[in-house]
Design a protein around this motif. Structure first.
Motif, PDB file in Angstrom:
ATOM      1  N   GLY A  78      35.288 -14.591  10.834  1.00 13.73           N
ATOM      2  CA  GLY A  78      35.809 -15.483  11.865  1.00 13.73           C
ATOM      3  C   GLY A  78      34.733 -16.306  12.550  1.00 13.73           C
ATOM      4  N   ASP A  79      35.192 -17.242  13.365  1.00 12.17           N
ATOM      5  CA  ASP A  79      34.288 -18.159  14.060  1.00 12.17           C
ATOM      6  C   ASP A  79      33.986 -17.740  15.495  1.00 12.17           C
ATOM      7  N   GLU A  80      34.504 -16.599  15.924  1.00 12.84           N
ATOM      8  CA  GLU A  80      34.244 -16.116  17.275  1.00 12.84           C
ATOM      9  C   GLU A  80      32.747 -15.881  17.465  1.00 12.84           C
ATOM     10  N   VAL A  99      29.538 -14.080  18.611  1.00 15.91           N
ATOM     11  CA  VAL A  99      29.135 -12.697  18.906  1.00 15.91           C
ATOM     12  C   VAL A  99      27.616 -12.631  18.946  1.00 15.91           C
ATOM     13  N   PRO A 143      31.315  -9.474  21.303  1.00 12.76           N
ATOM     14  CA  PRO A 143      31.765 -10.850  21.579  1.00 12.76           C
ATOM     15  C   PRO A 143      31.077 -11.425  22.811  1.00 12.76           C
ATOM     16  N   PRO A 177      28.380 -17.360  15.161  1.00 14.38           N
ATOM     17  CA  PRO A 177      29.697 -17.016  14.617  1.00 14.38           C
ATOM     18  C   PRO A 177      29.708 -15.636  13.953  1.00 14.38           C
TER      19      PRO A 177
END
Length: 206
Positions: A48-50, A52, A59, A74
């Protein structure tokens, strides 16, 4: 009673396969678990592109105070990096011990045979440990996705069930696929290490 007459090449190829298959199998858990850094074990499945933090996968929005010396990136980049680091340590351990075994047994393994086996062992290891392919395959083979959902582990009281670590169905499926591909890697390496006889073309000079 039917007897099978093996050629010298077939016997040599079977011997190389047996040595490699048993070596890959015996080394697998050592290289996969003992040599793997805890950090890589935790982070290698991130997607994913979250944003961290690369040190622990936490996160960035969940951290109340931004970290001064660590920039968030990411999650997919952190996961790829951790998976690559893990596979490199796995590959190094397996290659070193396999070379020692081959030398001790007097086996000749040409570079292209080694390369083919390494591509199968290490390339597929990276893909499997990134989890998406493994989860995709599990849904299509005997509905193993239901097995994954059922066989989970509760690590701590009042914590969410762990679906992928040791003792879970996903971990068992992971190990089973790694070991099966190790057999394929051994077979391909043995086949290339002991090639068949070259056939002389018609009309070619002796």
């Amino acid at each position: 009673m039917t007897t099978v007459d093996f050629s010298d090449r077939a016997v040599e190829r079977i011997a190389v396969f047996g040595a490699l298959a048993s070596t890959f199998h015996g080394l697998h858990l050592w290289a996969d678990h003992w040599l793997q850094r805890p950090k890589d074990a935790v982070l290698k499945g991130l997607h994913g592109d979250e944003l961290v933090y690369p040190s622990d996968g936490e996160p960035a929005p969940a951290v109340e105070v931004a970290r001064e010396h660590e920039a968030p990136v990411p999650a997919c980049a952190v996961g790829r990096r951790a998976a690559t680091a893990h596979v490199l340590t796995y590959a190094a351990g397996q290659l070193v011990v396999t070379e020692a075994v081959a030398r001790a047994l007097g086996l000749r393994l040409p570079w292209r045979a080694r390369l083919a086996g390494a591509v199968i062992n290490f390339g597929t290891h990276w893909i499997i440990d990134r989890r998406r392919f493994l989860l995709w395959l599990a849904k299509r083979v005997n509905h193993k996705d239901s097995f994954i959902a059922l066989a989970t582990v509760m690590r701590k009281p009042d914590s969410a069930p762990d679906t992928s670590g040791p003792g879970t169905a996903l971990s068992d499926l992971d190990q089973g696929l790694h070991k099966a591909l190790g057999v394929l890697a051994a077979a391909v390496t043995a086949r290339l290490a002991v090639p068949g006889p070259r056939h002389r073309r018609r009309g070619a000079s002796c």
